[in-house]
Write a protein that holds these residues in place. Structure first.
Motif, mmCIF file in Angstrom:
data_model
loop_
_atom_site.group_PDB
_atom_site.id
_atom_site.type_symbol
_atom_site.label_atom_id
_atom_site.label_comp_id
_atom_site.label_asym_id
_atom_site.label_seq_id
_atom_site.Cartn_x
_atom_site.Cartn_y
_atom_site.Cartn_z
ATOM 1 N N ILE A 10 -15.841 -37.284 10.808
ATOM 2 C CA ILE A 10 -15.298 -38.429 9.868
ATOM 3 C C ILE A 10 -15.786 -38.363 8.499
ATOM 4 N N LEU A 11 -14.823 -38.304 7.453
ATOM 5 C CA LEU A 11 -15.322 -38.342 6.217
ATOM 6 C C LEU A 11 -15.112 -39.843 5.601
ATOM 7 N N VAL A 12 -16.127 -40.153 5.171
ATOM 8 C CA VAL A 12 -16.191 -41.744 4.648
ATOM 9 C C VAL A 12 -16.038 -41.625 3.049
ATOM 10 N N ASN A 21 -22.158 -47.544 7.048
ATOM 11 C CA ASN A 21 -23.456 -47.458 7.997
ATOM 12 C C ASN A 21 -23.947 -48.610 8.587
ATOM 13 N N SER A 22 -23.743 -49.817 7.892
ATOM 14 C CA SER A 22 -23.992 -51.057 8.408
ATOM 15 C C SER A 22 -23.366 -51.266 9.487
ATOM 16 N N GLU A 23 -22.288 -51.132 9.847
ATOM 17 C CA GLU A 23 -21.286 -51.369 10.835
ATOM 18 C C GLU A 23 -21.550 -50.532 11.903
ATOM 19 N N THR A 43 -23.415 -39.133 14.198
ATOM 20 C CA THR A 43 -24.665 -38.619 13.090
ATOM 21 C C THR A 43 -24.217 -38.209 11.912
ATOM 22 N N GLU A 44 -25.165 -38.755 10.848
ATOM 23 C CA GLU A 44 -24.834 -38.236 9.537
ATOM 24 C C GLU A 44 -25.299 -36.704 9.363
ATOM 25 N N PRO A 49 -23.582 -36.130 3.225
ATOM 26 C CA PRO A 49 -23.828 -37.644 3.652
ATOM 27 C C PRO A 49 -22.484 -38.539 3.811
ATOM 28 N N LEU A 50 -21.527 -37.799 3.215
ATOM 29 C CA LEU A 50 -20.321 -38.640 3.415
ATOM 30 C C LEU A 50 -19.552 -38.138 4.925
ATOM 31 N N ARG A 51 -20.237 -37.197 5.662
ATOM 32 C CA ARG A 51 -19.529 -36.580 6.879
ATOM 33 C C ARG A 51 -20.460 -37.202 8.196
#
Length: 91
Positions: A10-12, A21-23, A43-44, A49-51
């Motif tokens: 996923i890309l955030v 990250n919190s959820e 896993t990040e 860091p957006l993937r």
């Protein structure tokens, strides 16, 4: 019945990274508690860091379908509407 495996990433959006990250903690816990979940890893990516790399396996199609429906109605489903998903599903 055959095992169902989903893998991909996923890309955030950067503006939503903290919320995702919190959820993610609860999302992982709830998924691993589902009957029929064999493995669930999100896993990040170390280079982006957006993937987030995703690998999940369920005992059969029914367990996988249950997971998909639960996620749509969950808090994770609500906060990740802008997340881009790139998955392949194998049976």
């Amino acid at each position: 019945m055959s095992k169902v495996v989903l893998k991909g990433f996923i890309l955030v959006p950067e503006s939503e990274l903290g919320l995702v990250n919190s959820e993610l903690i609860d999302h992982k816990r709830l998924t691993l508690e589902e009957e029929g979940c064999i493995i669930f890893q999100v896993t990040e990516n170390s280079q982006n860091p957006l993937r987030f790399d995703v690998y999940e396996a369920f005992i059969d199609r029914a367990a996988f379908d249950y997971h998909q429906e639960r996620v749509k109605a969950s808090q994770w489903g609500k906060i990740t509407t802008h997340v881009q998903r790139y998955y392949e599903v194998f049976e």
